[in-house]
Design a protein around this motif. Structure first.
Motif, PDB file in Angstrom:
ATOM      1  N   GLY A 723       0.530  -0.938   0.203  1.00  0.00           N
ATOM      2  CA  GLY A 723       0.053  -0.439   0.412  1.00  0.00           C
ATOM      3  C   GLY A 723       0.692   1.314   0.107  1.00  0.00           C
ATOM      4  O   GLY A 723       1.955   1.378  -0.417  1.00  0.00           O
ATOM      5  N   TYR A 724       0.259   2.453   0.977  1.00  0.00           N
ATOM      6  CA  TYR A 724       0.845   3.977   0.818  1.00  0.00           C
ATOM      7  C   TYR A 724       1.328   4.316   2.266  1.00  0.00           C
ATOM      8  O   TYR A 724       1.221   5.156   2.352  1.00  0.00           O
ATOM      9  N   SER A 725       1.465   3.434   2.868  1.00  0.00           N
ATOM     10  CA  SER A 725       1.381   3.479   4.734  1.00  0.00           C
ATOM     11  C   SER A 725       2.097   5.111   4.197  1.00  0.00           C
ATOM     12  O   SER A 725       3.327   4.631   4.128  1.00  0.00           O
ATOM     13  N   SER A 726       1.924   5.276   6.174  1.00  0.00           N
ATOM     14  CA  SER A 726       3.432   5.650   6.273  1.00  0.00           C
ATOM     15  C   SER A 726       3.607   5.067   7.449  1.00  0.00           C
ATOM     16  O   SER A 726       2.821   5.004   7.839  1.00  0.00           O
ATOM     17  N   LEU A 727       4.614   5.651   7.407  1.00  0.00           N
ATOM     18  CA  LEU A 727       6.146   5.125   8.633  1.00  0.00           C
ATOM     19  C   LEU A 727       5.332   6.462  10.197  1.00  0.00           C
ATOM     20  O   LEU A 727       5.601   4.719  11.652  1.00  0.00           O
ATOM     21  N   ALA A 728       5.031   7.250   9.838  1.00  0.00           N
ATOM     22  CA  ALA A 728       4.197   7.815  11.059  1.00  0.00           C
ATOM     23  C   ALA A 728       3.006   7.447  11.819  1.00  0.00           C
ATOM     24  O   ALA A 728       2.291   7.287  13.364  1.00  0.00           O
ATOM     25  N   TYR A 729       2.136   7.271  11.320  1.00  0.00           N
ATOM     26  CA  TYR A 729       0.938   6.233  10.979  1.00  0.00           C
ATOM     27  C   TYR A 729       1.241   5.060  11.613  1.00  0.00           C
ATOM     28  O   TYR A 729       0.686   4.510  12.617  1.00  0.00           O
ATOM     29  N   LEU A 730       1.948   4.191  11.389  1.00  0.00           N
ATOM     30  CA  LEU A 730       2.514   3.266  11.261  1.00  0.00           C
ATOM     31  C   LEU A 730       3.092   2.722  13.450  1.00  0.00           C
ATOM     32  O   LEU A 730       2.182   2.250  13.534  1.00  0.00           O
ATOM     33  N   ASP A 731       3.579   4.092  13.408  1.00  0.00           N
ATOM     34  CA  ASP A 731       3.931   3.935  14.664  1.00  0.00           C
ATOM     35  C   ASP A 731       2.913   3.809  15.459  1.00  0.00           C
ATOM     36  O   ASP A 731       3.038   3.668  16.505  1.00  0.00           O
ATOM     37  N   ARG A 732       1.926   4.965  15.473  1.00  0.00           N
ATOM     38  CA  ARG A 732       1.082   5.210  16.299  1.00  0.00           C
ATOM     39  C   ARG A 732      -0.251   3.934  16.535  1.00  0.00           C
ATOM     40  O   ARG A 732      -1.097   3.900  17.491  1.00  0.00           O
ATOM     41  N   LEU A 733       0.052   2.932  15.305  1.00  0.00           N
ATOM     42  CA  LEU A 733      -1.856   2.545  14.719  1.00  0.00           C
ATOM     43  C   LEU A 733      -0.537   1.125  16.560  1.00  0.00           C
ATOM     44  O   LEU A 733       0.482   0.848  16.191  1.00  0.00           O
ATOM     45  N   PRO A 734      -2.271   0.181  17.226  1.00  0.00           N
ATOM     46  CA  PRO A 734      -1.737  -0.138  17.886  1.00  0.00           C
ATOM     47  C   PRO A 734      -1.559  -1.574  17.753  1.00  0.00           C
ATOM     48  O   PRO A 734      -2.641  -2.531  17.522  1.00  0.00           O
ATOM     49  N   VAL A 735      -1.137  -2.244  16.889  1.00  0.00           N
ATOM     50  CA  VAL A 735      -0.991  -3.672  16.296  1.00  0.00           C
ATOM     51  C   VAL A 735       0.494  -4.056  16.716  1.00  0.00           C
ATOM     52  O   VAL A 735       1.196  -3.402  17.377  1.00  0.00           O
ATOM     53  N   HIS A 736       0.398  -5.458  16.261  1.00  0.00           N
ATOM     54  CA  HIS A 736       0.925  -6.571  16.793  1.00  0.00           C
ATOM     55  C   HIS A 736       2.012  -6.671  15.942  1.00  0.00           C
ATOM     56  O   HIS A 736       2.834  -7.721  16.287  1.00  0.00           O
TER      57      HIS A 736
END
Length: 841
Positions: A723-736
């Motif tokens: 996709g077109y993900s943003s690393l800043a948003y990825l850092d904020r997402l509560p994913v495991h």
């Protein structure tokens, strides 16, 4: 008419010239041309008129001076007496002008010439003997009989039509009248020669006969008007079923015919003390205008005040000067004064309307106003039906055609395309779907959303030459009639999308709305619903294109029918539990131990067999079943996890959720409720979200993801790296965890040296504290390479294919030592991991 008049005049003059040397059969000193001229004038004044539709048949005593002229004057004197006497009466008393005056003079001259020719041809020696009587009688009757058809022919030329029965009745009536008048003339001449005093008795008898004839004619006229009134009532009843304009024209035409006038007028009052439309029928043609109240004549003002009147004054301010009579009657209905009906300009200027005529006219107006009222109600009903039909066929917000009307438009367009007999003549249909329009309603209010929809509809209408429709919600349809090729249609679609994407000012701010467009060709072979369905299919596929435009390409063997059938059957299949949940194992990349599974949907349709999972998801999205489908899989997966736990196997289970689920604020509550139904802890459940779905609106998804993380469930980013993900948003997402897409894993097997992307992804995931999963593992060699690169979990056909839970039990029972790698391989993996950690640091 002028040609007929000239012909009759030429024939009359020719006879006079041919007979100019003849002398009078009888010589009487009192017989002069001016005496006969006076008699002809009197005979034209005292005439009995029998009204017809637009004219009347006339009966007079003119055969008496005609017989005198044949016996007492020369041909020239006789013709002068006819023209001078008749012309004076018609001009000054009857007030005829123009063509009518010229025709009547030529007509009477022709009758006189014909009588002269017949009488002279018989060669009578004894004018007052029996041969003379018979000769005069024959000449006068033949001339009169020949003149009657000429009158009927003239009436036909002026537009009154032709009736053979009327012509025959006229011949018979004129012949009897001619015989009687001619007999009186011969008797009078004999008495004048032998007993002049006896002429007084003849005059009395002739006068009484004239009065009786006029009275009978009056009774016949009234009787014919009663018959006409009976006929008119039937006409008005039928006219009330027509529209108001046609009914008004019928009322005026029938009023004119009933009253025997040339003119009928209808005045309509829109309100108190205000003049309204004024309709006039002249020659059966309706003319409408608006008159000022100050210009209305007195008798019209009286009728508009509620009084019926008759008058001998000029009947209309707009009518010709010199009109002799008129009747005006008010139009009352249910105590309300609608207006007035006026008839004017009788067929004969000497005619007058008496009280009986006025009463009959009032009776007519009573029926006429009911006709007009019914016609107005009919118009109102038709208008209401048309309005309701328009509302049923058009969108109430934008005024654009709706789905139903757009199908009608397509049907008409297809008919034209079929007439051209070319596939390119049909153009294309374009279906537009707006993106994330719900956010505008939620953030700015529904009024702002409505304003945006109205503006988009306006832009589409201005930018496109063909029809534009709103199919409902955030979907618009556009017909591109001039797009001969697919490339032209796609170019026009991109232009329309650019118009939509321009900022729209609403609620004190500006919003930018994007859209996708699906195209389908329109030909005479497909119906409108098929074209829209094809465009809808293309519109959904356009979501994955770069420019948001896609053209439908037909799939073989009834793909459209298959898709529609599947869409219809999806909801019943969910109700009946016909969809199955299969599971694909996920193993530790180093040891090969199976610690979790991914729940995958399977549907075996009774007609079409197995349906691919992406097709199931697409059908659920398009039919509004996506959230229900997610809940179905979640419930089944958690129930199976509970079953495994009760059997001594603690396996994690992963379930895919859609962007629609992440936009639904009630979704976390549903997950909490399903977890509470079993004993499995929340940590067993992992929800896999697509990278593109989250990154399309990360702010909106964050709240839902935070609630899910608070429940203790795991969150995984599926298809990571595509996709077109943003690393800043990825850092904020509560994913495991993150899942490396299978495309990168497949490329690793073809190009073993190409490990850069996977290595970078693994390092990035570990740096963020995330578990890294690689899917699409098809061989042991790829699993070993991924383990060396640091992947934590692997998934693919090498580990195990998706299977029902009962079939997966055998794989779960395989001894652990058969599922682990060799010890030396494990040592190599740990050493590689240590070196990799130092290198990344």
């Amino acid at each position: 008419m002028w040609a007929l008049t000239a012909l009759l005049a030429v024939l009359a003059v020719a006879v006079v010239v041919a007979e100019r040397d003849q002398v009078a059969p009888l010589d009487r000193p009192w017989a002069t041309w001016w005496t006969l001229a006076a008699m002809f004038a009197i005979s034209e004044v005292f005439v009995v008129h029998v009204p017809r539709v637009t004219s009347a048949l006339s009966h007079s005593l003119r055969e008496i001076p005609t017989a005198f002229g044949l016996l007492l004057l020369t041909p020239s004197q006789y013709m002068i007496a006819v023209i001078v006497g008749t012309g004076a009466a018609l001009l000054f008393v009857v007030r005829q002008r123009g063509m009518k005056l010229a025709f009547n003079l030529a007509h009477f001259g022709f009758e006189a010439a014909l009588a002269i020719t017949i009488y002279r041809a018989l060669g009578v020696d004894e004018p007052l003997g029996l041969p003379g009587w018979l000769a005069v009688l024959f000449a006068v009757v033949v001339a009169s009989a020949a003149g009657a058809p000429l009158t009927d022919f003239a009436i036909f030329l002026t537009g009154d039509g032709f009736s053979r029965a009327a012509v025959l009745r006229g011949l018979v009536t004129n012949s009897f009248s001619a015989v009687a008048n001619c007999s009186v003339a011969i008797l009078s001449l004999l008495l004048a020669t032998r007993q002049p005093v006896a002429l007084v008795l003849v005059a009395v008898v002739a006068g009484l006969l004239f009065l009786v004839l006029r009275a009978n004619a009056g009774l016949a006229a009234r009787y014919s008007r009663l018959e006409a009134l009976y006929r008119v009532v039937g006409e008005l009843t039928r006219a009330g079923e027509a529209d108001l304009t046609h009914s008004a024209q019928t009322v005026l035409r029938e009023a004119k015919l009933l009253a025997g006038t040339r003119r009928a007028e209808l005045y309509v009052l829109p309100g108190p003390a205000r003049s309204g439309p004024h309709g006039t029928v002249i020659d059966d043609t309706l003319h409408t205008e608006r008159l000022d109240a100050a210009r209305l004549p007195e008798h019209v003002r009286e009728a508009l005040a509620g009084r019926a009147v008759s008058t001998t004054q000029s009947p209309s301010a707009a009518g010709p000067a010199g009109a002799t009579a008129a009747m005006a009657a008010p139009l009352w209905h249910d105590g309300e004064l609608w207006g007035a009906l006026v008839v004017a300009e009788p067929l004969f200027a000497t005619a007058r309307f008496d009280s009986e005529d006025l009463r009959m006219f009032e009776t007519f107006t009573a029926h006429a106003v009911v006709t007009l009222h019914n016609a107005r109600l009919t118009d109102d009903l038709r208008g209401e039906v048309a309005a309701r039909d328009h509302e049923a066929r058009h969108d109430a917000l934008t005024g654009l055609p709706n789905w139903r009307e757009f199908l009608t438009i397509l049907a008409r367009h297809r008919a034209g395309a079929d007439a051209h007999a070319t596939a390119s003549a049909g153009g294309a249909v374009l279906l537009l779907a707006l993106h994330d329009f719900r956010e505008i309603n939620e953030a700015l209010g529904h009024r702002a959303g409505d304003q945006a929809l109205i503006e988009i509809g306006r832009r589409l209408r201005q930018a496109n030459s063909g029809p534009v429709a709103r199919l409902g919600g955030d979907q618009f349809a556009v017909l591109l009639p001039e797009s001969a090729t697919t490339s032209e249609a796609e170019s026009r679609a991109r232009e329309l999308l650019s118009h939509i994407r321009r900022p729209i000012p609403v609620a004190g701010t500006s919003v930018v709305i994007s859209a996708t467009a699906g195209l389908a060709r329109v030909t005479g072979n497909d119906n409108g619903e098929e074209a829209l369905a094809q465009a809808d299919n293309a519109m959904w596929q356009a979501r994955s294109t770069a420019d948001g435009v896609h053209t439908y390409v037909a799939e073989p063997e009834g793909d459209l029918t298959r898709r529609l059938r599947l869409a219809v059957d999806l909801a019943p299949a969910l109700d009946a539990g016909e969809l199955e949940v299969w599971y694909q194992p996920k193993a530790d990349a180093r040891t090969g131990a199976i610690g979790s599974v991914e729940a995958l949907l399977r549907w075996k349709h009774p007609t079409y067999g197995f349906v691919a999972p992406p097709k199931i998801v697409m059908l659920a999205e398009r039919t509004g079943q996506m959230r229900r489908l997610t809940d179905y899989v979640l419930a089944a997966a958690l129930a199976q996890a509970n079953a495994w736990a009760q059997g001594g196997r603690c396996l994690g289970v992963a379930v895919n959720i859609s962007t629609h689920d992440l936009h639904d604020t009630t979704f976390p509550a549903t997950v909490r409720r399903l977890l509470a139904q079993g004993t499995t802890p929340a940590e067993v459940l992992t929800l896999e979200i697509t990278e593109g779905g989250v990154m399309r609106d990360p702010e909106r998804c964050l709240a839902v993801l935070d609630e899910l993380a608070a429940l203790g469930v795991g969150l995984s980013v599926d298809d990571f790296g595509t996709g077109y993900s943003s690393l800043a948003y990825l850092d904020r997402l509560p994913v495991h965890e993150v899942k490396i897409d299978r495309s990168f894993v497949t490329r690793l097997e073809a190009h073993p040296q190409d490990t850069t992307v996977i290595k970078s992804t693994v390092d990035l995931g570990h740096a963020l504290g995330l578990r890294v999963v690689a899917e699409g593992v098809e061989s042991a060699d790829v699993q070993q390479r991924l383990a060396r690169l640091g992947c934590d979990v692997v998934q693919g056909y090498h580990i195990g294919r998706p299977a029902p839970a009962q079939d997966l039990a055998d794989l779960l029972d395989i001894p652990a030592d058969r599922r682990t790698l060799a010890e030396e391989q494990v040592a190599d993996i740990h050493a590689l991991a240590r070196r990799s950690t130092v290198w990344t640091t």
